[in-house]
Design a protein around this motif. Structure first.
Motif, PDB file in Angstrom:
ATOM      1  N   ALA A  97     -19.128 -19.228  12.195  1.00 47.37           N
ATOM      2  CA  ALA A  97     -18.484 -19.521  10.908  1.00 47.37           C
ATOM      3  C   ALA A  97     -18.439 -18.237  10.081  1.00 47.37           C
ATOM      4  O   ALA A  97     -19.470 -17.613   9.836  1.00 47.37           O
ATOM      5  N   ASN A  98     -17.246 -17.848   9.651  1.00 46.58           N
ATOM      6  CA  ASN A  98     -17.070 -16.518   9.070  1.00 46.58           C
ATOM      7  C   ASN A  98     -16.910 -16.506   7.549  1.00 46.58           C
ATOM      8  O   ASN A  98     -17.311 -15.561   6.897  1.00 46.58           O
ATOM      9  N   ASP A  99     -16.292 -17.551   6.979  1.00 43.89           N
ATOM     10  CA  ASP A  99     -15.993 -17.506   5.549  1.00 43.89           C
ATOM     11  C   ASP A  99     -15.947 -18.919   4.986  1.00 43.89           C
ATOM     12  O   ASP A  99     -15.578 -19.872   5.692  1.00 43.89           O
ATOM     13  N   ILE A 100     -16.330 -19.062   3.719  1.00 41.86           N
ATOM     14  CA  ILE A 100     -16.176 -20.328   3.001  1.00 41.86           C
ATOM     15  C   ILE A 100     -15.670 -20.018   1.602  1.00 41.86           C
ATOM     16  O   ILE A 100     -16.173 -19.110   0.931  1.00 41.86           O
ATOM     17  N   GLN A 101     -14.650 -20.752   1.176  1.00 39.90           N
ATOM     18  CA  GLN A 101     -14.088 -20.598  -0.155  1.00 39.90           C
ATOM     19  C   GLN A 101     -13.795 -21.979  -0.726  1.00 39.90           C
ATOM     20  O   GLN A 101     -13.279 -22.850  -0.021  1.00 39.90           O
ATOM     21  N   ILE A 102     -14.125 -22.177  -2.000  1.00 40.85           N
ATOM     22  CA  ILE A 102     -13.826 -23.436  -2.672  1.00 40.85           C
ATOM     23  C   ILE A 102     -12.381 -23.377  -3.162  1.00 40.85           C
ATOM     24  O   ILE A 102     -12.021 -22.512  -3.959  1.00 40.85           O
ATOM     25  N   SER A 103     -11.566 -24.307  -2.691  1.00 40.51           N
ATOM     26  CA  SER A 103     -10.157 -24.341  -3.070  1.00 40.51           C
ATOM     27  C   SER A 103      -9.947 -25.125  -4.361  1.00 40.51           C
ATOM     28  O   SER A 103      -9.164 -24.743  -5.223  1.00 40.51           O
ATOM     29  N   SER A 104     -10.650 -26.259  -4.491  1.00 41.52           N
ATOM     30  CA  SER A 104     -10.545 -27.118  -5.671  1.00 41.52           C
ATOM     31  C   SER A 104     -11.753 -28.042  -5.676  1.00 41.52           C
ATOM     32  O   SER A 104     -12.646 -27.915  -4.837  1.00 41.52           O
ATOM     33  N   ALA A 105     -11.763 -28.983  -6.602  1.00 44.46           N
ATOM     34  CA  ALA A 105     -12.859 -29.947  -6.630  1.00 44.46           C
ATOM     35  C   ALA A 105     -12.811 -30.871  -5.421  1.00 44.46           C
ATOM     36  O   ALA A 105     -13.784 -31.558  -5.116  1.00 44.46           O
ATOM     37  N   LYS A 106     -11.689 -30.875  -4.716  1.00 45.16           N
ATOM     38  CA  LYS A 106     -11.524 -31.800  -3.591  1.00 45.16           C
ATOM     39  C   LYS A 106     -11.642 -31.138  -2.229  1.00 45.16           C
ATOM     40  O   LYS A 106     -11.869 -31.820  -1.233  1.00 45.16           O
ATOM     41  N   THR A 107     -11.463 -29.832  -2.157  1.00 50.52           N
ATOM     42  CA  THR A 107     -11.493 -29.191  -0.848  1.00 50.52           C
ATOM     43  C   THR A 107     -12.214 -27.852  -0.872  1.00 50.52           C
ATOM     44  O   THR A 107     -12.115 -27.080  -1.823  1.00 50.52           O
ATOM     45  N   MET A 127     -17.789 -34.108   3.720  1.00 50.95           N
ATOM     46  CA  MET A 127     -17.047 -34.880   4.714  1.00 50.95           C
ATOM     47  C   MET A 127     -15.824 -34.110   5.206  1.00 50.95           C
ATOM     48  O   MET A 127     -15.161 -33.406   4.448  1.00 50.95           O
ATOM     49  N   HIS A 128     -15.529 -34.269   6.484  1.00 52.25           N
ATOM     50  CA  HIS A 128     -14.351 -33.669   7.108  1.00 52.25           C
ATOM     51  C   HIS A 128     -13.078 -34.181   6.441  1.00 52.25           C
ATOM     52  O   HIS A 128     -12.928 -35.370   6.205  1.00 52.25           O
ATOM     53  N   VAL A 129     -12.159 -33.283   6.124  1.00 56.95           N
ATOM     54  CA  VAL A 129     -10.856 -33.640   5.571  1.00 56.95           C
ATOM     55  C   VAL A 129      -9.747 -33.314   6.560  1.00 56.95           C
ATOM     56  O   VAL A 129      -8.873 -34.135   6.835  1.00 56.95           O
ATOM     57  N   ALA A 130      -9.775 -32.106   7.118  1.00 56.39           N
ATOM     58  CA  ALA A 130      -8.734 -31.709   8.066  1.00 56.39           C
ATOM     59  C   ALA A 130      -9.222 -30.518   8.881  1.00 56.39           C
ATOM     60  O   ALA A 130     -10.119 -29.781   8.461  1.00 56.39           O
ATOM     61  N   THR A 131      -8.618 -30.357  10.047  1.00 51.82           N
ATOM     62  CA  THR A 131      -8.850 -29.191  10.884  1.00 51.82           C
ATOM     63  C   THR A 131      -7.510 -28.509  11.129  1.00 51.82           C
ATOM     64  O   THR A 131      -6.554 -29.148  11.573  1.00 51.82           O
ATOM     65  N   ILE A 132      -7.437 -27.220  10.823  1.00 50.18           N
ATOM     66  CA  ILE A 132      -6.192 -26.462  10.967  1.00 50.18           C
ATOM     67  C   ILE A 132      -6.387 -25.412  12.058  1.00 50.18           C
ATOM     68  O   ILE A 132      -7.223 -24.515  11.920  1.00 50.18           O
ATOM     69  N   PRO A 133      -5.635 -25.525  13.171  1.00 53.87           N
ATOM     70  CA  PRO A 133      -5.782 -24.538  14.251  1.00 53.87           C
ATOM     71  C   PRO A 133      -5.273 -23.161  13.827  1.00 53.87           C
ATOM     72  O   PRO A 133      -4.132 -23.024  13.399  1.00 53.87           O
ATOM     73  N   VAL A 134      -6.132 -22.159  13.917  1.00 51.52           N
ATOM     74  CA  VAL A 134      -5.764 -20.767  13.661  1.00 51.52           C
ATOM     75  C   VAL A 134      -6.547 -19.907  14.656  1.00 51.52           C
ATOM     76  O   VAL A 134      -7.777 -19.972  14.677  1.00 51.52           O
ATOM     77  N   PRO A 135      -5.890 -19.109  15.478  1.00 55.06           N
ATOM     78  CA  PRO A 135      -6.620 -18.303  16.459  1.00 55.06           C
ATOM     79  C   PRO A 135      -7.430 -17.190  15.816  1.00 55.06           C
ATOM     80  O   PRO A 135      -6.928 -16.443  14.974  1.00 55.06           O
ATOM     81  N   GLN A 136      -8.702 -17.104  16.168  1.00 63.04           N
ATOM     82  CA  GLN A 136      -9.618 -16.045  15.711  1.00 63.04           C
ATOM     83  C   GLN A 136      -9.519 -15.743  14.215  1.00 63.04           C
ATOM     84  O   GLN A 136      -9.345 -14.593  13.804  1.00 63.04           O
ATOM     85  N   PRO A 137      -9.647 -16.743  13.363  1.00 61.99           N
ATOM     86  CA  PRO A 137      -9.543 -16.510  11.913  1.00 61.99           C
ATOM     87  C   PRO A 137     -10.747 -15.746  11.384  1.00 61.99           C
ATOM     88  O   PRO A 137     -11.849 -15.820  11.933  1.00 61.99           O
ATOM     89  N   ARG A 138     -10.541 -15.013  10.272  1.00 64.34           N
ATOM     90  CA  ARG A 138     -11.616 -14.201   9.706  1.00 64.34           C
ATOM     91  C   ARG A 138     -11.940 -14.582   8.258  1.00 64.34           C
ATOM     92  O   ARG A 138     -13.058 -14.939   7.936  1.00 64.34           O
ATOM     93  N   TYR A 139     -10.931 -14.487   7.368  1.00 66.70           N
ATOM     94  CA  TYR A 139     -11.165 -14.754   5.949  1.00 66.70           C
ATOM     95  C   TYR A 139      -9.982 -15.517   5.356  1.00 66.70           C
ATOM     96  O   TYR A 139      -8.874 -15.504   5.918  1.00 66.70           O
ATOM     97  N   VAL A 140     -10.230 -16.154   4.204  1.00 67.21           N
ATOM     98  CA  VAL A 140      -9.192 -16.957   3.568  1.00 67.21           C
ATOM     99  C   VAL A 140      -9.156 -16.665   2.069  1.00 67.21           C
ATOM    100  O   VAL A 140     -10.188 -16.381   1.449  1.00 67.21           O
ATOM    101  N   ALA A 141      -7.936 -16.717   1.499  1.00 71.90           N
ATOM    102  CA  ALA A 141      -7.741 -16.581   0.051  1.00 71.90           C
ATOM    103  C   ALA A 141      -6.630 -17.527  -0.359  1.00 71.90           C
ATOM    104  O   ALA A 141      -5.785 -17.919   0.468  1.00 71.90           O
ATOM    105  N   PHE A 142      -6.582 -17.893  -1.644  1.00 71.82           N
ATOM    106  CA  PHE A 142      -5.624 -18.886  -2.124  1.00 71.82           C
ATOM    107  C   PHE A 142      -4.719 -18.297  -3.199  1.00 71.82           C
ATOM    108  O   PHE A 142      -5.123 -17.435  -3.975  1.00 71.82           O
TER     109      PHE A 142
END
Length: 389
Positions: A97-107, A127-142
């Motif tokens: 697991a490489n990165d965690i970011q809070i998107s909103s109060a819901k996700t 709780m699980h909401v969704a799984t999004i396939p992305v090959p070799q992901p590293r970081y996320v921003a919104f």
């Protein structure tokens, strides 16, 4: 025939209701995490957050990444919350697991590198909401309705390395809506004024040295800014200055913090104030107009002797810096700062194969408490229910 159709419609409605309930992460019979057992922690009274999430990377190939959290209200530290709240997901959180970011109060979005996915959870109950396939992901921003994820996967450049990719994902549909090739080993990503900035780290060769610039809408490349070798993280302040962390080469080039003028696409280097303290930047965390960084002038001392670490606080408005020494048992891995009470949370991966630890320091930089974590305790995120829905 009519009875069959009626039964079919009824079954579809039931399935849809169950699906919607699952997607919301609020199955009322299993959604609460209040009953999860944990270690009691003296978190103090002054706090505006609900939880501190700690993402444990785990070991590559072991499928033992995990998610812990500190519940400020119940004053309890809970290990492996994702696994406990989603027992039907037999693979758990996944591998590295490489990165965690809070998107909103819901996700909240969790990037799981070797499992080739982004896991979206409800931060209220894990709780699980969704799984999004992305090959070799590293970081996320919104940015707006989009999420941008860097990936090491792309076209082969030579026999040993491949170029990376920047993926754009619709945050509502949770589907990939576009992608573009980037340099080898893309790492941190940040959005500002309609542009996406990707830190090109260079992969295992550690020779990437630039911020790549893309248009959010078209995903067309608009240029690049050379910064330093092996850059890792990027944070953009309110003035349009990008603060970029370079890891150095782990031998004779130390980690460092750089300031970049995005408007003029120019590296400011270290301002006189930054130069005077020679910031070694093992990790950083931007909070309310300030940038906190941990470093040490003994970065390359591998003798095992206790090092002196420093907490740098950079005022992003003036570039002024304050420096304070503190004692840390081991080597800091990741850090997070609580903007409400000034507490500093620092993780220690120890030997990288056994459980690590998380230590909290108060405003006086004296240790308040320490707990055992999962393996390789990494990225942290503070969750607040008052976030915009």
């Amino acid at each position: 025939m009519k009875k069959f159709r009626a039964l079919l419609v009824f079954s579809l409605v039931v399935l849809l209701a169950v699906s919607c309930e699952k997607e919301s992460g609020r199955n009322e019979t299993t959604s609460t995490d209040a009953g999860l057992a944990g270690v009691e922690v003296a978190v103090g009274e002054k706090n505006g957050f609900d939880k501190l999430f700690l993402l444990n990377e785990g070991q590559m190939g072991k499928n033992n990444a995990s998610l812990d959290f500190l519940d400020f209200k119940r004053k309890r530290y809970v290990q492996e919350a994702f696994k406990k709240m989603n027992p039907e997901l037999v693979q758990g959180l996944g591998d590295v697991a490489n990165d965690i970011q809070i998107s909103s109060a819901k996700t909240a979005w969790i990037v799981v590198n070797c499992s080739n996915l982004v896991e979206v959870i409800n931060p209220y109950n894990e709780m699980h909401v969704a799984t999004i396939p992305v090959p070799q992901p590293r970081y996320v921003a919104f940015s707006g309705s989009n999420a941008f994820v860097t990936s090491w996967s792309g076209e082969m450049v030579n026999d040993k390395q491949m170029s990376g990719t920047l993926y754009r994902i619709d945050r509502n549909e949770m589907k990939v809506t576009g992608q573009v090739g980037v340099g080898i080993g893309p790492e941190g990503v940040a959005c500002h004024d309609g542009k996406v900035y990707v830190a090109n780290g260079g992969g295992y060769a550690m020779n990437g040295d630039c911020l790549m610039i893309f248009d959010e809408t078209t995903l067309q490349k608009e240029g690049e800014i050379k910064v330093a070798k092996n850059i890792k993280d990027v944070f953009i302040d309110g003035k349009g200055i990008a603060w970029v962390r370079s890891l150095g080469n782990y031998a004779d080039i130390p980690s460092a913090l750089y300031a970049v003028d995005l408007k003029n696409r120019k590296v400011l280097g270290r301002s006189p104030e930054l130069e005077s303290v020679r910031i070694s930047c093992l990790d950083m965390d931007p909070i309310n107009g300030k940038l906190y960084a941990i470093g040490s002038n003994q970065e390359f001392d591998w003798s095992g002797a206790m090092k002196t670490y420093r907490l740098y606080v950079v005022d992003t408005e003036t570039s002024g810096v304050t420096v304070r020494d503190f004692v840390f048992k081991g080597d800091p891995y990741y850090m997070c700062v609580n903007s409400f009470n000034g507490d500093l949370y620092v993780s220690n991966a120890k030997d990288y194969t056994n459980p690590g630890s998380l230590t909290c320091y108060g405003g006086d930089l004296k240790e308040k408490w320490s707990v055992t974590t999962g393996i390789n305790p990494g990225k942290m995120a503070l969750s607040q229910r008052l976030l915009t829905e």
